[in-house]
Motif scaffolding. Structure first.
Motif, PDB file in Angstrom:
ATOM      1  N   ARG A 221       0.940  -1.006   0.000  1.00  0.00           N
ATOM      2  CA  ARG A 221       0.045  -0.015  -0.096  1.00  0.00           C
ATOM      3  C   ARG A 221       0.870   1.149  -0.045  1.00  0.00           C
ATOM      4  O   ARG A 221       0.633   2.303  -0.665  1.00  0.00           O
ATOM      5  CB  ARG A 221      -0.935   0.025   1.165  1.00  0.00           C
ATOM      6  CG  ARG A 221      -1.983   1.254   1.071  1.00  0.00           C
ATOM      7  CD  ARG A 221      -3.148   0.903   2.129  1.00  0.00           C
ATOM      8  NE  ARG A 221      -3.722  -0.116   2.436  1.00  0.00           N
ATOM      9  CZ  ARG A 221      -4.909  -0.682   1.552  1.00  0.00           C
ATOM     10  NH1 ARG A 221      -5.228   0.601   0.742  1.00  0.00           N
ATOM     11  NH2 ARG A 221      -5.506  -1.524   1.637  1.00  0.00           N
ATOM     12  N   GLU A 225       0.773   4.258  -2.992  1.00  0.00           N
ATOM     13  CA  GLU A 225       0.139   5.488  -2.377  1.00  0.00           C
ATOM     14  C   GLU A 225       1.354   6.514  -2.735  1.00  0.00           C
ATOM     15  O   GLU A 225       0.912   7.633  -2.649  1.00  0.00           O
ATOM     16  CB  GLU A 225      -0.384   5.487  -1.123  1.00  0.00           C
ATOM     17  CG  GLU A 225      -1.603   4.412  -1.004  1.00  0.00           C
ATOM     18  CD  GLU A 225      -2.096   4.605   0.411  1.00  0.00           C
ATOM     19  OE1 GLU A 225      -1.408   5.090   1.383  1.00  0.00           O
ATOM     20  OE2 GLU A 225      -3.152   4.093   0.766  1.00  0.00           O
ATOM     21  N   LEU A 244      -0.397  -5.711  -3.697  1.00  0.00           N
ATOM     22  CA  LEU A 244      -1.588  -5.053  -2.760  1.00  0.00           C
ATOM     23  C   LEU A 244      -2.808  -5.866  -2.967  1.00  0.00           C
ATOM     24  O   LEU A 244      -3.394  -6.453  -2.087  1.00  0.00           O
ATOM     25  CB  LEU A 244      -1.796  -3.385  -3.071  1.00  0.00           C
ATOM     26  CG  LEU A 244      -2.986  -3.025  -2.065  1.00  0.00           C
ATOM     27  CD1 LEU A 244      -2.366  -3.244  -0.593  1.00  0.00           C
ATOM     28  CD2 LEU A 244      -2.796  -1.543  -2.305  1.00  0.00           C
TER      29      LEU A 244
END
Length: 439
Positions: A221, A225, A244
């Motif tokens: 993640r 991100e 992910l």
């Protein structure tokens, strides 16, 4: 001598011009021309040329790249020469030389590349030694510390797949964590996080320790991100999304929370859209199919089945009839149609599932893992058909495909699952014989 040094430098520069064209257009003949120019630079450069080691490295690196993408497993000349060039480059960089670390890493990379095709354990052992030496020469702050750590981590993960020795995957994870700490401005944090995520998830699938799953998801993640760098390859960006997605799907298997599988499906669709011209396309397609199937088995919802089937029909429709990329979507569609039959009791989806499975078996691009998967799916299809029609020919077909699936299974874990299914099919056949004898 000055004239030779100048000509070697010019030839090497011309090689990079061809290389840039190859990287933009992907034409193999451009790579061939680049390698020809790299080789010319090596042939011209005198032993006294301070750039000779760099020219050897360039030639070795791209010979290895050409070997890696070649489908001819019998042609080993490129990798043999690549290893030879890198070995000579190292001989020109004794301990204390500023380029010794990167040359050790590059030779290790070539040996790992060769190992992946011919499975020679001595290549893996030598690559391990080279990477460890590189790490020892690259303290925190060194420009190649991150790369040397990630190289060793990925190699240990390869060993783990073969040995299942936890010390290998544990050390791989430790290397990734150290690599994250060692990242510099020119390094790829994305690659570090990807390696950490995938090695954590691989370990979880063996140990089922929740910490590994959570840490794998957390690293993936974080990779997804973070703001993408212009230097991050599309393949690495797609890999982050897939890791992910895989982690969330594994979490769904454990907790059965639809929010996890829904996010996983959304991510896999994003990866698929982002990888239309990327080698991750096949992986994205297969992962999405597995996740749609997993959601379908949990909900037993006909709407889910129809959505998944419609999605893969569209995928197949957009691909060339003779294209190798059609194989995985056809396998997935075979499984989805069989699952729809199990939910609805309709025979028509089962007939179509069998057709897609049998067509998949005809593909020249089928590897052992895919073959076992298709054969197992077909065994399940005929078993389901038998349950509906009670025709002995169907159970015979199911057993035949089941036996072939067991023979093709690429690993012990998958083989054990298939043997269990085969035992159930044989038990059904014995029950038929027992009933017949009673009459």
């Amino acid at each position: 001598m000055g004239n030779e040094i100048s000509k070697a430098k010019e030839s090497n520069a011309e090689a990079y011009l061809w290389l840039r064209q190859y990287e933009k257009q992907g034409r193999p003949d451009y790579l061939d021309k680049a390698i020809k120019k790299f080789r010319k630079a090596v042939e011209i450069a005198p032993l006294e040329d301070p750039k000779r080691g760099e020219y050897l490295m360039d030639l070795g690196t791209w010979l290895g790249a050409r070997y890696e993408i070649s489908e001819d497993l019998t042609d080993t000349e490129d990798i043999r020469e690549a290893v030879s060039m890198c070995e000579e480059a190292i001989s020109l960089a004794p301990p204390g030389h500023e380029d010794r670390v990167i040359r050790l890493i590059t030779l290790g990379d070539q040996l790992v590349c060769r190992y992946k095709k011919d499975d020679t354990s001595r290549d893996l052992d030598e690559a391990t030694r080279l990477y460890r030496e590189a790490i020892s020469l690259a303290p925190l702050g060194h420009m190649y510390r991150m790369r040397s750590l990630i190289s060793l981590a990925d190699l240990l993960a390869i060993k783990f797949k073969k040995t299942k020795a936890l010390e290998d995957i544990n050390e791989a994870i430790q290397c990734c964590e150290k690599a994250v700490e060692a990242v510099q401005a020119d390094d790829s944090m994305l690659r570090c996080l990807n390696s950490l995520a995938v090695h954590r998830l691989v370990k979880y699938e063996i140990t089922e320790e929740i910490e590994d799953l959570n840490e794998g998801i957390r690293a993936a993640r974080q990779a997804v991100e973070r703001e993408a760098s212009v230097s991050d390859p599309i393949s690495d960006q797609v890999a982050s999304i897939l890791y992910l997605s895989q982690g969330l799907a594994l979490k769904f298997e454990k907790d059965k929370k639809l929010a996890d599988i829904d996010e996983a499906i959304s991510l896999s669709k994003k990866a698929l859209a982002k990888s239309q011209t990327n080698e991750k396309w096949v992986e994205s397609t297969e992962l999405l199919g597995n996740q749609l199937s997993a959601r379908l088995w949990e909900t037993q919802d006909l709407e889910d089945a129809n959505k998944a089937i419609q999605y893969y029909r569209q995928v197949i429709k957009g691909l060339r009839i003779d294209g190798p990329e059609r194989l995985r979507p056809m396998i997935v569609l075979c499984q989805l149609l069989r699952e729809k039959c199990a939910i609805t009791g309709e025979v028509e989806p089962l007939t179509e599932a069998i057709w897609f499975g049998q067509e998949s078996l005809k593909s020249k691009d089928l590897d052992d893992e895919d073959q076992a998967r298709v054969l197992s799916a077909l065994a399940n299809c005929f078993a389901l058909k038998f349950d509906k029609n009670v025709d002995e020919k169907d159970i015979e077909e199911a057993i035949s495909y089941g036996e072939a699936a067991v023979s093709s299974a690429p690993d012990d874990r998958r083989r054990a699952e298939m043997e269990e299914e085969l035992a159930k099919l044989r038990s059904k056949k014995r029950n038929i014989a027992s009933v017949r004898n009673e009459f």
